[in-house]
Enzyme design. Structure first.
Site, PDB file in Angstrom:
ATOM      1  N   ASN A 104       0.869  -1.175   0.000  1.00 29.47           N
ATOM      2  CA  ASN A 104       0.000   0.000   0.000  1.00 29.47           C
ATOM      3  C   ASN A 104       0.910   1.230   0.000  1.00 29.47           C
ATOM      4  O   ASN A 104       1.461   1.605   1.033  1.00 29.47           O
ATOM      5  CB  ASN A 104      -0.880  -0.046   1.258  1.00 29.47           C
ATOM      6  CG  ASN A 104      -1.833   1.127   1.350  1.00 29.47           C
ATOM      7  OD1 ASN A 104      -1.781   2.052   0.535  1.00 29.47           O
ATOM      8  ND2 ASN A 104      -2.697   1.108   2.336  1.00 29.47           N
TER       9      ASN A 104
ATOM     10  N   ARG B 100      -2.708  -2.075  -3.255  1.00 32.39           N
ATOM     11  CA  ARG B 100      -3.883  -1.253  -3.002  1.00 32.39           C
ATOM     12  C   ARG B 100      -3.798  -0.012  -3.889  1.00 32.39           C
ATOM     13  O   ARG B 100      -2.783   0.684  -3.891  1.00 32.39           O
ATOM     14  CB  ARG B 100      -3.927  -0.808  -1.545  1.00 32.39           C
ATOM     15  CG  ARG B 100      -5.122   0.058  -1.302  1.00 32.39           C
ATOM     16  CD  ARG B 100      -5.011   0.885  -0.082  1.00 32.39           C
ATOM     17  NE  ARG B 100      -6.103   1.853  -0.108  1.00 32.39           N
ATOM     18  CZ  ARG B 100      -6.039   3.054   0.413  1.00 32.39           C
ATOM     19  NH1 ARG B 100      -4.947   3.448   1.023  1.00 32.39           N
ATOM     20  NH2 ARG B 100      -7.065   3.868   0.328  1.00 32.39           N
TER      21      ARG B 100
ATOM     22  N   HIS C 289     -12.789   3.549   0.129  1.00 35.10           N
ATOM     23  CA  HIS C 289     -12.781   2.540   1.209  1.00 35.10           C
ATOM     24  C   HIS C 289     -13.509   1.271   0.778  1.00 35.10           C
ATOM     25  O   HIS C 289     -13.961   0.498   1.628  1.00 35.10           O
ATOM     26  CB  HIS C 289     -13.507   3.043   2.475  1.00 35.10           C
ATOM     27  CG  HIS C 289     -12.819   4.129   3.229  1.00 35.10           C
ATOM     28  ND1 HIS C 289     -13.503   5.153   3.809  1.00 35.10           N
ATOM     29  CD2 HIS C 289     -11.510   4.336   3.505  1.00 35.10           C
ATOM     30  CE1 HIS C 289     -12.642   5.964   4.416  1.00 35.10           C
ATOM     31  NE2 HIS C 289     -11.429   5.488   4.236  1.00 35.10           N
TER      32      HIS C 289
END
Ligand code: ADP
Length: 397
Positions: A7, A90, A178
């Protein structure tokens, strides 16, 4: 099977190495201050954390250091990079990409083409992918987008009432964020209540430093509170959330602010910090409110009221609710916040056992529902990295 989840942020890079056969994290850590100094904290379960201040010029340096530590004879958990079967990345914004996918040149080119609508998170995510490609050539890589779970929204939920040409010309629409967290917790909630997601109306409340709520009806997102950017919706740590848009042009004129300066006000100086004047951190805002700081109390009251408003609107949109769930830093830990949001919601079928809410364990799935209440209220710790690793495994299979 071992999957590395990466990430990458503008000056940070988080990583987790999963052993998917045992369903465990065997190492994880964080590179910080990339490009402005450098540091790494490397963690292995049951062992002391390792921290080193070390120059990290760019994301290439960070990934090289992560792989060095993962394979280090003393600090490592694998003997060679070859043991990593794939890497899951991500990526906050997938634009029109509606699902997790294997990274190809075409995918990378597309992500590069949309950095204009994702200026903060797009470039570092691309740098993270390129850095991994450089040191692990040929290794399968997967991108998992925060936006993709929301791609089921109907047009009426994602088109803004602006001139339609701005949607056509600039893709100005609600994307939602999200999504990996909302997808994970909605699935966990369905498992918890023992019903397929396709038969449930769920509201997932992801409340952290950034917050977004999502209405998941019969397994599909029908609405979500974040919008074109992660700014819309609830007030957050330093973001204002939804405000009258004319305030923006008014303040720019009054204060002589440039667009970048205005962005700074909206993203970095507002929210809990802006109203309380104390902090963006919920714990510090509560501490100030408890000590009698009226503006800190006001910031909390605004957040709790806005949370109620969004929940109420989603119940109306879905025509009911079966499960209300809280997740992320505030949702998982802040008992007073949960109690405040659920107060006086009996008429909608939401009532929590307040004593249990005040004493329930943290870090595991728990149910707060009061006896007799129609709506199941849950706390589900989110695990975006596990979701990314799972998607990666499924795609490389
Ligand atoms: P991010 O969006 O950066 O991932 P998190 O999900 O970690 O953020 O959430 C951070 C927020 O959670 C902070 O406002 C922090 O104060 C809050 N938080 C964490 N632990 C607690 C706690 N025990 N009580 C209240 N708030 C908490």
């Amino acid at each position: 099977m071992k999957i590395l989840v990466v990430n990458a942020g503008s000056s940070s890079l988080k990583y987790q190495l999963f052993d998917m056969d045992k369903n465990t994290v065997i190492a994880k850590g964080l590179c910080e201050k990339i490009g402005i100094g450098g540091a790494i904290t490397h963690k292995r379960p049951g062992k002391a954390d390792y921290h080193e201040d070390i120059e990290l010029k760019d994301h290439d340096d960070a990934i090289a250091l992560v792989l060095k530590l993962l394979t280090d004879p003393e600090l490592g958990v694998i003997s060679s990079v070859d043991e990593i079967d794939a890497v899951g990345h991500r990526v906050a914004h997938g634009g029109k990409l509606k699902a997790s996918m294997i990274v190809t040149d075409e995918v990378l080119h597309y992500l590069e083409s949309i950095v204009g609508i994702n200026p903060l998170h797009g470039p570092p995510a691309i740098k993270g992918i390129n850095a991994c490609k450089k040191v692990m050539p040929g290794k399968p890589m997967v991108t998992v987008f925060d936006t993709s779970f929301h791609s089921t929204m109907p047009e009426k939920s994602y088109i803004y009432a602006l001139p339609y040409e701005y949607y056509e010309k600039y893709q100005v629409r609600r994307y939602g964020f999200h999504g990996t967290s909302h997808r994970y917790v909605a699935r966990e909630a369905a498992k918890f209540v023992g019903k397929p997601m396709e038969e449930l109306k769920i509201i997932t409340c992801h409340c952290g430093n950034g917050s977004s709520f999502t209405a998941v009806k019969n397994g599909k997102v029908i609405d979500t509170s974040m919008g074109f950017t992660p700014q819309e919706g609830l007030p957050m740590g330093t973001r204002c959330g939804s405000i009258d848009p004319t305030i923006v042009t008014y303040l720019m004129k009054q204060e002589g602010l440039t667009p970048d300066q205005m962005d700074d006000v909206l993203n970095k100086k507002s929210g809990l910090l802006g109203v309380s004047g104390v902090s963006s951190d919920m714990r510090e805002v509560w501490a100030a409110a408890d000590a009698g700081n009226e503006r800190a109390k006001l910031a909390l009251d605004i957040l709790i009221q806005d949370a109620k408003k969004i929940i109420g609107s989603y119940i109306a949109e879905m025509g009911g609710i079966d499960v209300l769930l809280f997740t992320a830093g505030i949702g998982e830990n802040d008992r007073a916040f949960r109690a405040g949001v659920c107060k006086d919601m009996e008429y909608l079928g939401i009532k929590i056992d307040e004593a249990y809410n005040a004493s329930c364990p943290r870090g595991e799935n728990v149910e707060l529902t009061a006896p007799g209440a129609k709506v199941r209220t849950l706390v589900i710790p989110t695990d975006e990295e596990l979701m990314i690793a799972t998607d990666t495994l499924n795609l490389i299979k």
